[in-house]
Write a protein that holds these residues in place. Structure first.
Motif, PDB file in Angstrom:
ATOM      1  N   UNK A 135      57.685 -63.390 -39.351  1.00  9.15           N
ATOM      2  CA  UNK A 135      58.894 -63.299 -38.538  1.00  9.15           C
ATOM      3  C   UNK A 135      59.469 -64.681 -38.250  1.00  9.15           C
TER       4      UNK A 135
ATOM      5  N   UNK B 129      59.551 -53.105 -35.560  1.00  3.26           N
ATOM      6  CA  UNK B 129      59.216 -54.200 -36.466  1.00  3.26           C
ATOM      7  C   UNK B 129      57.728 -54.520 -36.398  1.00  3.26           C
ATOM      8  N   UNK B 130      57.113 -54.613 -37.562  1.00  2.00           N
ATOM      9  CA  UNK B 130      55.705 -54.986 -37.650  1.00  2.00           C
ATOM     10  C   UNK B 130      55.574 -56.177 -38.587  1.00  2.00           C
ATOM     11  N   UNK B 131      54.659 -57.068 -38.279  1.00  2.00           N
ATOM     12  CA  UNK B 131      54.445 -58.237 -39.127  1.00  2.00           C
ATOM     13  C   UNK B 131      53.102 -58.117 -39.834  1.00  2.00           C
TER      14      UNK B 131
ATOM     15  N   UNK C 105      51.732 -60.365 -41.648  1.00  2.00           N
ATOM     16  CA  UNK C 105      51.037 -61.653 -41.688  1.00  2.00           C
ATOM     17  C   UNK C 105      50.493 -61.943 -43.073  1.00  2.00           C
TER      18      UNK C 105
ATOM     19  N   UNK D   7      46.405 -55.274 -43.286  1.00  2.00           N
ATOM     20  CA  UNK D   7      47.254 -55.035 -42.126  1.00  2.00           C
ATOM     21  C   UNK D   7      48.466 -54.191 -42.538  1.00  2.00           C
TER      22      UNK D   7
ATOM     23  N   UNK E 248      49.667 -50.592 -41.089  1.00  2.00           N
ATOM     24  CA  UNK E 248      50.986 -50.456 -40.467  1.00  2.00           C
ATOM     25  C   UNK E 248      51.785 -49.319 -41.099  1.00  2.00           C
TER      26      UNK E 248
ATOM     27  N   UNK F 239      50.460 -46.190 -39.599  1.00  2.00           N
ATOM     28  CA  UNK F 239      50.936 -46.090 -38.218  1.00  2.00           C
ATOM     29  C   UNK F 239      52.372 -45.565 -38.187  1.00  2.00           C
ATOM     30  N   UNK F 240      53.212 -46.132 -39.029  1.00  2.00           N
ATOM     31  CA  UNK F 240      54.621 -45.713 -39.046  1.00  2.00           C
ATOM     32  C   UNK F 240      54.750 -44.259 -39.507  1.00  2.00           C
TER      33      UNK F 240
END
Lengths: 342, 342
Positions: free
Chosen positions: B69, B94-96, B98, B103, B107, B110-111
């Motif tokens: 980000x 918004x997810x990062x 990294x 990860x 994510x 999760x979404x």
């Protein structure tokens, strides 16, 4: 999709027990709760988020309203918030107010209508009325303000001591021998503009330097841009040829000003010393590198989420929550743009 | 209208099994689910829209997974996405990632469990397996990839022509007289690293310059940082004193490299010409200013959301949607870091 019914059938217990177990109700034995959890995970059970919302009134989602995104400090704050939220299983909806009060107001309404569990906000420069914020509080949605806050609003806040930081920045210019110190303050309204201005003024007065309002450059539209720094620099050279130091509200504007000075043949720091504010990482890279106040964006984001999370938890447990003000430390980083005058 | 019964008869299995398979129930084997899906698509089966509506309630929320980000290009993309989403009444989570594949995978899950209406993703450098992405598609959640994409995944994509852009950047170095041109390519995996490398290589070959693999610097961890540029610059001076031009994968690394060259007394552009990639706005401000490829982040975000929105709309209306690849224009911006050699 796996349903509660399937888990219940698998274990030969009632749907109610499964549902209660997944919600960790204490009237279901620990052993059963564990069994249900394991079976749910084995079957790859995913709770229907709409149903979950109805049941627990939790969305596990928070809203974040931020004035600008393409900005080193604010994107660091976002990173701090998201990293912390992820740890606690919260998702973050991000909205950009674009420094507009009208947009900010609309976005608050939108987040409330979406029933987010909490709201984090850093105010737009244009925001001078706080009804939309008291609306959040009245609807019992936890709210935390950070960086650009309104002191009057009753919620938790994460800030830096802007006044002290600005005082230190200005004191540094005085210590190296500057006598005529200008200030680019950016916008008029935000609390941190006010506090930085007051810190600047107090440092002058404490050192018996007369405060001259014409040395303070306000930018009404307050977008704190590179261009603003260039314009102010040009204007300053027209107005006050005797200025030997400038304390500038933010690094981006400071770098704009330095670029313009270089272009116009004014030497930094030999003729004018400059102190910025934020410690944008580019500030260490440009030439001359910029003396600045380090503003801990990532930490600010982390702390803001932590406070919000505590309040969300307290609310869930019907506990009272006392609002907190967290004040983060800043420090002055001395680089090449300031130099002791002969 | 093709019915479930026809699919069942075609495959010689029960209607219940077909229905369960289409709903991805885990008590139907993966093999059967796949077979049913394929047959349904072959027969052009269209699910009863009433049932679909029950299953796919709209959340008016989309998910965005982005590698970093705090980065000018990506924060510009975010801004483009958010501005467009707001117009259409969508919120953006918004997810990062990294740059981490693990990860990113979590994510995506999760979404999906949150039942977002669509997902926008720019891949982590570490992502080499795409099962999590095909999962999105199989769950019939619209997906658009941008910038760091996987060509093999069947979804809409927004990219720039990295190969052409890199070709032009390298050609510029050749045009000004560089003979030994190095390339800092960053990570190995992402498609845009690969394409930029191929563009670099093709420009050399088209100009009868021998391609020397030892002139290509790969960074395995691929965080594309300022530090990476400094390290590569130091290493390059040890390995190849004769290099007179470098094409660098991203401006941030290029600025790191320039800073290190200045520190070590190597003159840019007199001794080494440098071309970056992205046109980070600082690139125009530093001294020497950086020649670079302009990468339109805001436009990329806007286009990515628009494509996603079209697909969400088509899905809602039970219409077929043909995936699109949008290729945005880039241009070479010539500044002070490159100069015709004498």
């Amino acid at each position: 999709m796996v349903t509660l019914k399937q888990i219940a059938e698998e274990l030969g217990i009632s749907i109610t027990t499964v549902s209660k177990a997944l919600k960790e109700y204490p009237d279901v034995s620990k052993k059963t709760r564990k069994l249900v959890r394991e079976t749910a995970s084995l079957l790859n059970y995913k709770p229907n988020s709409f149903a979950v919302n109805l049941r627990t009134k939790e969305s596990k989602t928070i809203g974040l309203i931020i004035p600008v995104i393409v900005h080193h400090f604010f994107s660091s704050v976002i990173k701090g918030i998201i990293s912390q939220a992820e740890k606690k299983g919260y998702l973050v909806i991000i909205l950009q107010s674009d420094e507009s009060y009208e947009l900010e107001k609309k976005q608050v309404d939108l987040l409330l209508s979406k029933r987010v569990d909490g709201i984090l906000i850093s105010l737009a420069n244009g925001t001078g009325d706080y009804k939309h914020l008291t609306d959040i509080i009245e609807q019992e949605t936890p709210l935390v303000m950070f960086d650009k806050i309104a002191k009057i609003v009753k919620c938790s806040k994460v800030i830096i001591d802007d006044r002290k930081a600005a005082y230190n920045a200005t004191q540094h210019l005085i210590d190296i021998g500057c006598k005529r110190i200008a200030h680019f303050r950016g916008a008029l309204l935000p609390q941190n503009s006010i506090d930085r201005f007051l810190g600047y003024k107090k440092a002058l007065l404490d050192n018996n330097i007369k405060y001259d309002p014409s040395l303070v450059y306000v930018n009404e539209c307050g977008d704190m841009s590179f261009e603003e720094g260039k314009e102010n620099a040009r204007q300053l050279l027209k107005d006050h040829k005797d200025v030997d130091g400038i304390f500038i509200n933010t690094d981006l504007v400071a770098i704009g000003a330095m670029t313009e000075f270089v272009k116009l043949g004014v030497k930094v720091p030999e003729e004018i010393s400059i102190v910025g504010f934020s410690n944008w990482f580019m500030s260490s890279v440009i030439s001359p590198s910029l003396t600045t106040i380090n503003q801990p964006g990532y930490d600010m984001g982390k702390n803001a989420f932590k406070l919000l999370y505590k309040e969300i938890k307290a609310k869930k447990q019907n506990k009272l929550f006392a609002h907190k003000d967290v004040v983060l430390e800043t420090d002055l980083i001395i680089r090449e743009s300031t130099k002791t005058l002969n």
